[in-house]
Design a protein around this motif. Structure first.
Motif, PDB file in Angstrom:
ATOM      1  N   ARG A  70     -23.881 -49.135 -33.683  1.00 54.23           N
ATOM      2  CA  ARG A  70     -22.626 -48.807 -34.174  1.00 54.23           C
ATOM      3  C   ARG A  70     -22.356 -47.453 -33.131  1.00 54.23           C
ATOM      4  NH1 ARG A  70     -22.844 -50.036 -39.530  1.00 54.23           N
ATOM      5  NH2 ARG A  70     -22.765 -47.441 -40.013  1.00 54.23           N
ATOM      6  N   HIS A 152     -17.861 -46.828 -37.645  1.00 59.64           N
ATOM      7  CA  HIS A 152     -17.722 -48.228 -38.118  1.00 59.64           C
ATOM      8  C   HIS A 152     -17.006 -48.735 -37.300  1.00 59.64           C
ATOM      9  CE1 HIS A 152     -19.306 -50.631 -41.212  1.00 59.64           C
ATOM     10  NE2 HIS A 152     -18.272 -51.250 -41.213  1.00 59.64           N
ATOM     11  N   HIS A 153     -17.103 -49.632 -36.104  1.00 57.38           N
ATOM     12  CA  HIS A 153     -16.332 -50.450 -35.238  1.00 57.38           C
ATOM     13  C   HIS A 153     -15.270 -50.974 -35.915  1.00 57.38           C
ATOM     14  CE1 HIS A 153     -14.763 -52.708 -32.109  1.00 57.38           C
ATOM     15  NE2 HIS A 153     -15.246 -51.759 -31.210  1.00 57.38           N
ATOM     16  N   SER A 156     -16.182 -54.679 -36.694  1.00 56.24           N
ATOM     17  CA  SER A 156     -17.197 -55.006 -37.706  1.00 56.24           C
ATOM     18  C   SER A 156     -16.631 -54.971 -39.200  1.00 56.24           C
ATOM     19  CB  SER A 156     -18.354 -54.123 -37.368  1.00 56.24           C
ATOM     20  OG  SER A 156     -18.931 -54.121 -36.173  1.00 56.24           O
TER      21      SER A 156
END
Length: 235
Positions: A70, A152-153, A156
């Motif tokens: 990440r 935290h993308h 995702s």
């Protein structure tokens, strides 16, 4: 142009060029002809990935692979490269054809990010991996220092949210592409069957997908608007 390029390489990249032609090519957009930054961008993208991956491996010795990934994805993203390029004062040095200039391509995240990667490729060829490594660690240091927890993308996070609710994975679809070849705008729709959908625009397919994922997350998890899109598990 030679003097400006040489001063930029020396002052901003921290390197005394042996072959200035490689750096001038890195600053040249394809709207001026075939001798553009594209091949150097290909090389620089891989060099950036290698340096950042090794750096993160060294710096965050106790983090699992998922967190490192990440961090990595955020640091090598086109938008991040463009942020670095703007901090270096790069846009005025980008060589563009007339139409690209009129379309303000030098302000495009895609173009600026590509040129930054091309310059890294030129550094690799002219000064070796050590020169490229030194520049990347210097230019990206503020970004790594400001990361805190592993980001935290949104894509995702959206996928994890769908799994947590026993829903099918998000489906992304390009519904429009507008703008010139060198400055495109993409509109993407993301949908989770049984949960909802959202649309967003971006200067690249990836940017539009990320924006659409963020919009759908904010719809499904309204608390994210107040709390931001930072790390942490989805519920």
């Amino acid at each position: 142009m030679n003097a400006d390029a040489a001063a930029f390489v020396r002052d901003q990249l921290g390197h005394q060029p042996k072959d200035l032609a490689a750096f001038e090519r890195a600053l040249t957009h394809s709207s001026l002809g075939k001798d553009s930054y594209e091949r150097l961008e290909f090389l620089g993208d891989r060099v950036l990935g290698l340096v950042v991956a090794r750096w993160l491996f060294e710096r965050f010795g106790n983090e699992p692979e998922g967190n490192l990934s990440r961090r990595f994805n955020a640091l090598v993203a086109r938008e991040t490269c463009a942020e670095v390029g703007r901090a270096l004062g790069l846009p005025p040095l980008i060589r563009l054809g007339r139409q690209a200039r009129e379309d303000h391509a030098s302000q495009s995240d895609n173009v600026i990010g590509d040129v930054v990667e091309a310059l890294i490729g030129a550094l690799m060829l002219d000064g070796g991996l050590d020169a490229a490594d030194a520049f990347i660690r210097r230019a990206w240091a503020p970004l790594i220092e400001s990361q805190g927890a592993a980001p935290h993308h949104p894509k995702s996070a959206l996928q994890e949210l769908a799994a947590a609710r026993n829903l099918k994975p998000p489906a992304y679809e390009i519904i429009a592409r507008t703008g010139a070849h060198h400055a495109p705008r993409f509109t993407v729709r993301v949908a989770i069957k049984g949960a909802g959908e959202a649309e967003a625009e971006g200067a690249s397919k990836q940017e539009a997908e990320t924006a659409a994922a963020t919009a759908l997350l904010e719809h499904l998890l309204p608390s994210r608007r107040a709390g931001g899109a930072g790390g942490g598990p989805v519920q």
